[in-house]
Design a protein around this motif. Structure first.
Motif, short mmCIF file in Angstrom:
data_model
loop_
_atom_site.label_atom_id
_atom_site.label_comp_id
_atom_site.label_asym_id
_atom_site.label_seq_id
_atom_site.Cartn_x
_atom_site.Cartn_y
_atom_site.Cartn_z
N VAL A 33 3.03 30.59 -0.79
CA VAL A 33 2.79 29.15 -0.64
C VAL A 33 3.61 28.38 -1.67
CG1 VAL A 33 1.05 27.33 -0.75
CG2 VAL A 33 0.51 29.50 0.36
N ALA A 44 11.70 24.92 1.36
CA ALA A 44 11.77 25.65 2.64
C ALA A 44 12.81 25.00 3.54
CB ALA A 44 10.39 25.65 3.30
N CYS A 78 8.67 17.89 5.95
CA CYS A 78 8.22 18.57 4.73
C CYS A 78 6.82 18.12 4.35
CB CYS A 78 9.16 18.24 3.57
SG CYS A 78 10.85 18.72 3.87
N LEU A 138 7.60 22.38 8.39
CA LEU A 138 7.62 23.51 7.46
C LEU A 138 6.18 23.80 7.07
CD1 LEU A 138 10.40 24.48 7.11
CD2 LEU A 138 10.60 22.03 6.86
N1 SAM Z 1 -2.88 24.34 2.04
C1 SAM Z 1 -1.80 24.90 2.80
C2 SAM Z 1 -2.17 26.30 3.25
O1 SAM Z 1 -2.81 27.01 2.49
O2 SAM Z 1 -1.77 26.71 4.37
C3 SAM Z 1 -0.55 24.97 1.94
C4 SAM Z 1 0.04 23.64 1.64
S1 SAM Z 1 1.46 23.74 0.61
C5 SAM Z 1 0.76 23.60 -0.99
C6 SAM Z 1 2.26 22.21 0.83
C7 SAM Z 1 3.42 22.20 1.81
O3 SAM Z 1 4.41 23.09 1.37
C8 SAM Z 1 3.11 22.62 3.23
O4 SAM Z 1 2.55 21.57 3.98
C9 SAM Z 1 4.47 23.04 3.74
O5 SAM Z 1 5.21 21.94 4.21
C10 SAM Z 1 5.13 23.59 2.49
N2 SAM Z 1 5.13 25.06 2.43
C11 SAM Z 1 4.40 25.82 1.58
N3 SAM Z 1 4.65 27.11 1.74
C12 SAM Z 1 5.57 27.20 2.72
C13 SAM Z 1 6.22 28.30 3.36
N4 SAM Z 1 5.98 29.56 3.02
N5 SAM Z 1 7.12 28.03 4.34
C14 SAM Z 1 7.37 26.76 4.71
N6 SAM Z 1 6.77 25.68 4.14
C15 SAM Z 1 5.88 25.89 3.16
#
Ligand code: SAM
Length: 252
Positions: A136, A143, A111, A86
């Protein structure tokens, strides 16, 4: 279908397994589903799953070793399953993508948390990256919930009636028609008379027209994916004529 989720918060999935369509699908043996705790694959005493990013900067990154061990264990438990990370950077989940996943023997949903996972995991151990939209989340768990729900309802037998998934929005490139139930008058608003007529052909036609109108009003972009059928084109032309007559009757 076998569904395995790799997460540092496995308890977040207990409510999903025990409610609604997913619960029924588990009870009926249509899916098997479990959440595996990534921390259980971290060999150190404190079961650490994150570390500081190389190159500095804020936030933490999910360490590759516990995740790699968890993915390998999940693959052994679910042979033939596709491993999906995800990620907001992945392929967007659509109804078509959900249908593709629903046809698989299994999915392993990984995840992420913090800033995401160590990128070296993606070369060997991840088959595909999946996003639920251009925003995000703090973690992959919500997700994964969305993916599991969208996929499960498309597995034959998961819904009470096969027809209800086939006529859902996006299944045929259109939004679904409007729905009404009792009472016949609610706060002064009635329901379209045709729906009370018992005339099935007219009701089907009304539903196709309602679906077309809603698609045109809310998601005209869907016509790019599937151009209007002959029947839809006729309906659009009849509305065009009605609109032209309406506009033509306006005082200049
Ligand atoms: N730093 C990353 C970026 O800007 O691309 C975002 C990381 S997010 C804070 C943490 C985790 O949430 C990701 O590794 C992913 O598994 C999940 N996640 C966040 N947004 C998502 C989305 N729109 N769809 C699927 N998974 C998501």
């Amino acid at each position: 279908m076998q569904i395995l989720v790799l997460t540092i918060f496995p308890a977040m999935f207990d409510p999903l397994w025990s409610h609604g369509i997913v619960r029924r699908a588990i009870e009926q043996g249509i899916i098997s589903a479990a959440a595996m705790d990534i921390r259980g694959f971290a060999p150190d005493r404190h079961h650490v799953t994150d570390d500081r990013p190389y190159g500095g900067g804020s936030g933490m990154v999910m360490k590759p070793e516990p995740l790699a061990a968890a993915i390998r264990a999940a693959r052994q438990a679910a042979p033939g399953a596709r491993t999906l990370l995800l990620s907001p950077q992945g392929r967007i989940l659509t109804q078509a993508a959900a249908a593709e996943l629903a046809a698989l023997p299994g999915i392993i949903l990984v995840c992420g948390r913090y800033e995401g996972v160590d990128d070296r995991l993606c070369t060997e151990l991840i088959d595909d990256e999946l996003s639920i939209g251009d925003y995000v989340l703090s973690g992959g768990e919500p997700a994964a919930w969305v993916v599991i729900d969208a996929v499960t309802r498309l597995i034959p037998g998961a819904l009470g009636s096969e027809a209800s998934a086939a006529s859902d929005s996006f299944s045929d490139g259109r939004l679904e028609h409007a729905h009404f139930t009792r009472p016949p008058v609610f706060e002064g608003q009635g329901v379209p008379a045709v729906l009370l007529s018992g005339h099935h052909r007219n009701i089907d036609r009304w539903r196709r027209e309602s679906a077309l109108l809603r698609t045109l009003a809310h998601r005209p972009d869907l016509f790019q994916g599937r151009p209007p059928t002959e029947e839809e084109a006729q309906l659009l032309r009849s509305w065009q004529e009605k609109l032209a007559a309406l506009l033509g009757s306006r005082p200049q």
